[in-house]
Design an enzyme around this catalytic site. Structure first.
Site, PDB file in Angstrom:
ATOM      1  CG  HIS A  12      -2.899   6.056   0.869  1.00  0.00           C
ATOM      2  ND1 HIS A  12      -3.109   6.053  -0.484  1.00  0.00           N
ATOM      3  CD2 HIS A  12      -4.135   6.135   1.439  1.00  0.00           C
ATOM      4  CE1 HIS A  12      -4.414   6.133  -0.733  1.00  0.00           C
ATOM      5  NE2 HIS A  12      -5.049   6.179   0.424  1.00  0.00           N
ATOM      6  CB  CYS A  69      -0.638   4.952  -4.857  1.00  0.00           C
ATOM      7  SG  CYS A  69       1.105   5.365  -4.735  1.00  0.00           S
ATOM      8  CD  GLU A  70      -2.920   7.265 -11.250  1.00  0.00           C
ATOM      9  OE1 GLU A  70      -3.037   8.458 -11.572  1.00  0.00           O
ATOM     10  OE2 GLU A  70      -3.606   6.358 -11.743  1.00  0.00           O
ATOM     11  CG  HIS A  71       0.379   9.683  -7.517  1.00  0.00           C
ATOM     12  ND1 HIS A  71      -0.611  10.016  -6.625  1.00  0.00           N
ATOM     13  CD2 HIS A  71      -0.075  10.074  -8.728  1.00  0.00           C
ATOM     14  CE1 HIS A  71      -1.617  10.589  -7.260  1.00  0.00           C
ATOM     15  NE2 HIS A  71      -1.313  10.634  -8.538  1.00  0.00           N
ATOM     16  CG  HIS A  72       4.844   7.622  -4.589  1.00  0.00           C
ATOM     17  ND1 HIS A  72       3.717   8.265  -4.106  1.00  0.00           N
ATOM     18  CD2 HIS A  72       5.770   8.591  -4.779  1.00  0.00           C
ATOM     19  CE1 HIS A  72       3.957   9.557  -4.001  1.00  0.00           C
ATOM     20  NE2 HIS A  72       5.188   9.779  -4.395  1.00  0.00           N
ATOM     21  CD  GLN A  84      -8.867   6.174   0.054  1.00  0.00           C
ATOM     22  OE1 GLN A  84      -7.707   6.116   0.441  1.00  0.00           O
ATOM     23  NE2 GLN A  84      -9.880   6.355   0.877  1.00  0.00           N
ATOM     24  CB  CYS A  98       2.936   6.897  -1.020  1.00  0.00           C
ATOM     25  SG  CYS A  98       1.195   7.344  -1.072  1.00  0.00           S
TER      26      CYS A  98
END
Length: 192
Positions: free
Chosen positions: A151, A82-85, A123, A153
């Site tokens: 996920h 994931c690009e956030h975490h 996603q 995260c």
């Protein structure tokens, strides 16, 4: 500025080394001495999708065929970050298309999934990118993509919900008809 693969790996390893020091680790410890380069090589492998052209993957195995019924490739395993975490998310991708003169070698659908998954992702975007690539390249009568994923995260941090599964879908063309969508959904969930 051009950098060869070795330069890139060395810069990534140096950044990982600095991060390990910032969290208070002893980077000279036996178990961590080679970790920066291992992490750099791992990231390079996990992000190889940036160097792949998913449309070209499809074009490499397109065939003229007079077939106009649903083609489904289901239960395609995928792994992404994931690009956030930058934590993993993973699960299954199910793809259907209804050909309009062209079919594609069946192994190319999982390769397209992997090319998009091996990038920093969310996603929702992954679902849309797979659908758009197939639609734009094959020009079928319709495409539908469903992704079911876990996920880390969500499971390892924040809410720590261990059993949450995220499902996304994207569709176009013939799949705008409810009956066609329902047929696809019933087929991907059969034999489970």
């Amino acid at each position: 500025m051009y950098m060869d693969n070795e330069e890139i790996l060395n810069q990534m390893a140096a950044n990982v080394h600095g991060m390990l020091e910032l969290i208070g680790e002893d980077t000279a410890r036996e178990g961590l001495v080679k970790t920066p380069m291992r992490v750099a090589k791992s990231i390079q492998f996990l992000m190889q999708g940036y160097k792949q052209d998913p449309a070209q993957i499809l074009r490499s195995a397109m065939f003229l065929e007079d077939y106009q019924q649903m083609v489904i490739v289901k239960d395609i395993d995928f792994y992404s970050l994931c690009e956030h975490h930058m934590l993993p998310f993973f699960g299954k991708v199910h793809v259907a298309y209804i050909p309009n003169k062209h079919i594609v070698g069946l192994s190319k659908i999982p390769r397209v999934v992997e090319a998009f998954a091996r990038r920093l992702q969310v996603q929702e975007r992954l679902t849309k990118q797979i659908r758009e690539c197939i639609q734009e390249t094959l020009n079928p009568m319709g495409v539908m993509v469903v992704i079911e994923a876990r996920h880390l995260c969500v499971q390892m941090r924040g809410v720590e919900s261990q059993n949450a599964i995220t499902t996304t879908s994207d569709f176009c063309g013939a799949f705008n008809e409810i009956r066609t969508r329902q047929e696809f959904l019933s087929l991907i969930h059969s034999n489970r």
